[in-house]
Design a protein around this motif. Structure first.
Motif, PDB file in Angstrom:
ATOM      1  N   ARG A 173       4.898  -2.149   2.537  1.00 18.61           N
ATOM      2  CA  ARG A 173       4.709  -3.639   2.489  1.00 18.61           C
ATOM      3  C   ARG A 173       3.941  -4.058   3.992  1.00 18.61           C
ATOM      4  O   ARG A 173       4.811  -3.942   4.840  1.00 18.61           O
ATOM      5  CB  ARG A 173       5.615  -4.463   2.112  1.00 18.61           C
ATOM      6  CG  ARG A 173       5.298  -5.860   1.844  1.00 18.61           C
ATOM      7  CD  ARG A 173       6.183  -7.041   1.216  1.00 18.61           C
ATOM      8  NE  ARG A 173       6.394  -6.478  -0.193  1.00 18.61           N
ATOM      9  CZ  ARG A 173       5.601  -7.096  -1.147  1.00 18.61           C
ATOM     10  NH1 ARG A 173       4.561  -8.083  -0.740  1.00 18.61           N
ATOM     11  NH2 ARG A 173       5.930  -6.891  -2.602  1.00 18.61           N
ATOM     12  N   GLU A 213       0.937  -1.315   0.087  1.00 18.13           N
ATOM     13  CA  GLU A 213      -0.179  -0.018  -0.001  1.00 18.13           C
ATOM     14  C   GLU A 213       0.850   1.509  -0.010  1.00 18.13           C
ATOM     15  O   GLU A 213       1.984   1.094   0.081  1.00 18.13           O
ATOM     16  CB  GLU A 213      -1.030  -0.132   1.131  1.00 18.13           C
ATOM     17  CG  GLU A 213      -1.835  -1.113   1.427  1.00 18.13           C
ATOM     18  CD  GLU A 213      -3.023  -0.856   2.450  1.00 18.13           C
ATOM     19  OE1 GLU A 213      -4.015  -1.262   2.076  1.00 18.13           O
ATOM     20  OE2 GLU A 213      -2.638  -0.397   3.288  1.00 18.13           O
ATOM     21  N   ARG A 214       0.318   2.363  -0.128  1.00 18.03           N
ATOM     22  CA  ARG A 214       0.965   3.623  -0.078  1.00 18.03           C
ATOM     23  C   ARG A 214       0.608   4.337   1.163  1.00 18.03           C
ATOM     24  O   ARG A 214      -0.776   4.395   1.553  1.00 18.03           O
ATOM     25  CB  ARG A 214       0.889   4.462  -1.175  1.00 18.03           C
ATOM     26  CG  ARG A 214       1.252   4.030  -2.380  1.00 18.03           C
ATOM     27  CD  ARG A 214       1.125   4.877  -3.965  1.00 18.03           C
ATOM     28  NE  ARG A 214       1.805   6.151  -3.709  1.00 18.03           N
ATOM     29  CZ  ARG A 214       1.665   6.958  -4.623  1.00 18.03           C
ATOM     30  NH1 ARG A 214       1.062   6.812  -5.599  1.00 18.03           N
ATOM     31  NH2 ARG A 214       2.995   7.832  -4.697  1.00 18.03           N
ATOM     32  N   ASP A 215       1.366   4.986   1.898  1.00 17.28           N
ATOM     33  CA  ASP A 215       0.970   5.650   3.271  1.00 17.28           C
ATOM     34  C   ASP A 215       0.573   7.077   2.886  1.00 17.28           C
ATOM     35  O   ASP A 215       0.615   7.343   1.728  1.00 17.28           O
ATOM     36  CB  ASP A 215       1.895   5.656   4.374  1.00 17.28           C
ATOM     37  CG  ASP A 215       3.341   6.378   4.055  1.00 17.28           C
ATOM     38  OD1 ASP A 215       3.298   7.080   2.765  1.00 17.28           O
ATOM     39  OD2 ASP A 215       4.159   6.249   4.697  1.00 17.28           O
ATOM     40  N   SER A 258     -11.117  -1.370   3.801  1.00 19.92           N
ATOM     41  CA  SER A 258      -9.851  -1.621   3.721  1.00 19.92           C
ATOM     42  C   SER A 258      -9.374  -3.055   3.866  1.00 19.92           C
ATOM     43  O   SER A 258      -9.691  -3.674   4.946  1.00 19.92           O
ATOM     44  CB  SER A 258      -9.067  -0.523   4.836  1.00 19.92           C
ATOM     45  OG  SER A 258      -7.654  -0.838   4.817  1.00 19.92           O
ATOM     46  N   SER A 280      -0.812   5.478   8.969  1.00 16.52           N
ATOM     47  CA  SER A 280      -1.695   5.231   7.953  1.00 16.52           C
ATOM     48  C   SER A 280      -2.371   3.952   8.137  1.00 16.52           C
ATOM     49  O   SER A 280      -3.837   3.778   7.771  1.00 16.52           O
ATOM     50  CB  SER A 280      -1.029   5.137   6.717  1.00 16.52           C
ATOM     51  OG  SER A 280      -0.433   6.499   6.402  1.00 16.52           O
ATOM     52  N   ASP A 305      -6.563   3.235   8.615  1.00  7.59           N
ATOM     53  CA  ASP A 305      -7.078   2.177   7.763  1.00  7.59           C
ATOM     54  C   ASP A 305      -7.912   1.446   8.469  1.00  7.59           C
ATOM     55  O   ASP A 305      -9.060   0.748   7.874  1.00  7.59           O
ATOM     56  CB  ASP A 305      -6.252   1.463   6.986  1.00  7.59           C
ATOM     57  CG  ASP A 305      -5.626   2.340   5.941  1.00  7.59           C
ATOM     58  OD1 ASP A 305      -6.124   3.166   5.515  1.00  7.59           O
ATOM     59  OD2 ASP A 305      -4.565   1.743   5.237  1.00  7.59           O
TER      60      ASP A 305
END
Length: 234
Positions: A56, A47-49, A233, A223, A227
């Motif tokens: 990862r 994912e991207r923070d 999510s 993050s 989520d």
């Protein structure tokens, strides 16, 4: 003028040498060892923070995903990671890819294909799982310590590994972005404190990277915690 026999012999030698990495790749263990904890299957996703950094995640699966398979250990885009590892090892680009590529492309990771289903997590039954933030070392990247991370996850941890964007990773990649950050090597300029102009053995440079890593770890953790409040999510 060389004889045809000599030319043919040299061609055979060159061809044989060119095949060496591919022959060695056939000896590489294709699947890295599975974790040994009570959760025998571990999932992973990228994912991207909040800052856009690649993170990862490794997490225990309540049960093995049906038909789940081991994905490639080397992340995408593979050519960039192969190039970066070669650069970190100080190998010329023309040699690094030829020598490292076959073996790196052959190995599969110790985790199974992530399902993206919250019900696959042990936490779906109401169990709270501890979180570990794992910071890779110099020349590392998002899957380089995956054996350690999947082992931790198999014992019930959620493991968060940011791919640090402080020029210490072999390479930092950004999804949908063609501007990777490659590892920066020590140099004479880096051995001087820019604020004072005095030689400090690189302390100011490395200390700055440490501060950057701490910030990136907290951003990645924040993050993840945000989520958890979103039902859709992974």
């Amino acid at each position: 003028m060389p004889s045809p026999l000599l030319i043919g012999g040299l061609a055979s030698v060159v061809g044989g040498l060119a095949a060496v990495p591919y022959l060695l790749a056939s000896l590489v263990r294709k699947q890295l060892p599975a974790p040994s904890g009570k959760f025998r299957s571990v999932g992973s996703l990228v994912e991207r923070d909040a800052s856009g950094l690649v993170v990862r995640l490794f997490y225990p699966l309540a049960e093995a995903a049906p038909g789940g398979e081991r994905p490639m250990w080397l992340p995408e885009p593979q050519p960039i990671y192969i190039r970066a590892i070669g650069m970190f090892l100080n190998l010329p680009a023309s040699i690094g890819g030829w020598l490292l590529g076959p073996g790196l492309r052959a190995a599969r990771g110790p985790w199974v294909t992530e399902t993206g289903r919250a019900s696959a997590l042990p936490a779906a039954a109401g169990e709270q799982l501890p979180v570990v933030c794992f910071s890779h070392g110099l020349g590392g990247f998002q899957s380089v310590y995956s054996l350690i991370c999947t082992e931790l996850a198999s014992h019930g941890y959620i493991v968060v590994m940011p791919e640090h964007a402080d020029s210490s990773a072999a390479v930092t990649t950004f999804p949908d972005d063609d501007t990777p950050i490659f590892c920066e090597r020590s140099s004479e300029a880096r051995m001087t404190n820019p604020a004072t102009g005095e030689a400090d053995g690189g302390f100011a440079w490395r200390n700055g990277q440490i501060q950057s890593r701490v910030e990136q770890i907290f951003t990645a953790l924040g993050s993840l915690l945000r989520d958890t409040a979103q039902a859709d999510s992974p």
